[in-house]
Design a protein around this motif. Structure first.
Motif: not given
Length: 498
Positions: A157-159, A169-174, A187-191, A201-209
């Motif tokens: 997730x934050x590796x 400078x790239x947003x990430x979707x895990x 880890x996603x909650x911490x990010x 900006x909102x959307x710089x990170x998301x975590x999908x199951x």
């Protein structure tokens, strides 16, 4: 508290009907939290937010991205022992391994923060010949990162993939790994907290199951995604690569897909220190129950009485080494299946069987085969993910070179030799160099330092692009592309090119 929900930008979401749980491999039982697999609408929302975030995030000064990365490290560190406990419950790995991997993850985040504080990493080039040219590197766009089964923290997730992409400078979707979705959510909650605290900006990170392959496939095919980072099996990595290439607009997939990491041992080395080498390689083969991409799965040497004695010593050491719990039932079953497939091949003898009566546990296995059979049978070239190694016996040095030349691309190779043999090793070194990303001399391949001198990658199928490393500061170059401004007004240039 683990919710089991998807993290989409700054909100949590659980719209899907498909649910699953993680498992504790030590107790062989399900963990309590129910996780909600992301729907197509949730995937679309995450990708849309990432695309919008990119227009802002990609233009932020490096010092602001550095602040974000450091804040992520701080928030993860603040999770304390709860994160370690969750990691152990979902992986079966011991506390020391969990703490070490957390330290590696935090170190990577802070390393990239230091790197992007200024823009020298972009290698800005100003040239007046052929026009007033200013060359730099700019980010590709939103990146999908696939969590790795064998590294719930350092390659997930934050590796390294996430840290380097955010740094670029790239947003990430895990796409969270289903085996450690709880660790991933923490880890996603911490990010997310770090993003909010640093006004990203909102959307710089998301975590999908996701419990299967569908969510990952939909992400790779989504028009809002610009690149993919993956660590896992060759089968899965190649499938993602093919999907990305088949898009209307193909995108790069930086996949690290495993390796058998050949080790060449000379006769002089075996004659002088067979016991020491056997002891050292027993530790390397069994480290982490063999669940490392740099596990030494192949030992190549010339047939002799001394070699026979070395194999006997190695077998005794491996038999005496206690087994361990593998990461998941599917991984343990895969190990047994791969091992039995090797055992069934003609000319292969299994010197150490490797088994355990405890659920999800196993012990080391050692196979031996002659060089001619190995060269002719590509099944013997496949990675066996677990505490397994195969000794290939060459008739002479010429056949040993033929064995090396028959290999597919690998992450590493190792030469075990005496210093007096260096001149005689030149042809072996050159042969190995064409097959791997890193050569070790008188050491072990397990252990990948996060430093600029490290290459973690190699010719296909070890990775999909041997020009890049997945470890160290230089791994940031996967997420950028070269770009030139010609005869541009100074006012329109990025600050670091003015």
């Amino acid at each position: 508290m683990i919710t089991g929900k998807n993290q989409i930008g700054y909100k949590q979401s659980a719209e899907g009907a498909k649910k699953y749980k993680t498992a504790n491999p030590v107790t062989n039982s399900d963990n309590p939290t129910v996780f909600y697999e992301a729907t197509q609408l949730e995937i679309d929302e995450a990708c849309s937010l990432a695309a919008h975030a990119f227009s802002t995030y990609s233009k932020l000064p490096g010092v602001k991205r550095a602040s974000f990365l450091n804040a992520i490290a701080d928030e993860i560190e603040a999770l304390g022992s709860d994160l370690i406990t969750m990691y152990m419950q979902e992986s079966g790995l011991p506390e020391g391994r969990a703490q070490g991997e957390r330290g590696r993850m935090l170190g990577q985040l802070r390393m990239f923060a230091e790197l992007v504080k200024n823009d020298t990493w972009r290698l800005p080039l100003l040239q007046d010949e052929g026009g007033n040219l200013k060359k730099t590197y700019i980010p590709l766009g939103p990146v999908v990162v696939f969590g790795a089964s064998n590294f719930p923290l350092a390659f997930s997730t934050a590796g390294g993939d996430t840290a380097s992409a955010l740094a670029a400078g790239c947003p990430v979707i895990v796409k969270s790994h289903p085996m450690h979705a709880g660790t991933g959510e923490m880890v996603a909650t911490a990010i997310t907290k770090a993003a909010q605290k640093t006004a990203m900006p909102e959307g710089v990170f998301s975590n999908l199951n996701s419990s299967g392959k569908e969510v990952g496939e939909q992400l790779v095919k989504h028009k809002g995604i610009a690149a993919v980072g993956f660590t896992g099996s060759h089968h899965a990595g190649r499938a993602l690569y093919n999907l990305a290439a088949a898009r209307e607009t193909p995108i790069p997939v930086f996949a690290e897909m495993g390796s058998i990491n050949p080790v060449v041992i000379t006769q002089q080395a075996i004659s002088k220190r067979a016991g020491q080498i056997a002891e050292t390689y027993t530790a390397s083969i069994t480290q982490g129950v063999g669940q490392f991409c740099t596990n030494p799965g192949l030992i190549i040497t010339v047939k002799s009485e001394e070699t026979t004695h070395f194999i006997e010593i190695l077998a005794k050491h491996l038999e005496a080494t206690p087994g361990g719990c593998m990461l998941h039932t599917r991984i343990q079953e895969g190990y047994e299946k791969s091992k039995n497939e090797i055992k069934a091949q003609e000319s292969v003898s299994l010197k150490v069987v490797g088994s355990s009566s405890k659920p999800n546990h196993t012990t080391a296995a050692l196979a031996v085969v002659d060089g001619t059979s190995f060269i002719a049978n590509k099944t013997l070239h496949k990675e066996v993910f677990g505490p397994f190694s195969m000794v290939v016996l060459a008739e002479d040095k010429n056949e040993l070179l033929n064995i090396i030349n028959s290999l597919e691309g690998q992450l590493t190779a190792t030469i075990i030799a005496e210093d007096s043999e260096t001149i005689a090793l030149q042809d072996i070194t050159l042969a190995l160099q064409s097959k791997v990303g890193r050569i070790i001399y008188n050491g072990v391949p397990t252990g990948v330092a996060v430093v600029d001198g490290m290459t973690h990658g190699g010719p296909y199928p070890a990775s999909t692009d041997s020009r890049f490393t997945a470890v160290g500061n230089h791994s940031i170059m996967r997420w950028v592309r070269p770009f030139s401004f010609q005869d541009f007004p100074t006012a329109l240039l990025p600050d670091y090119l003015k």
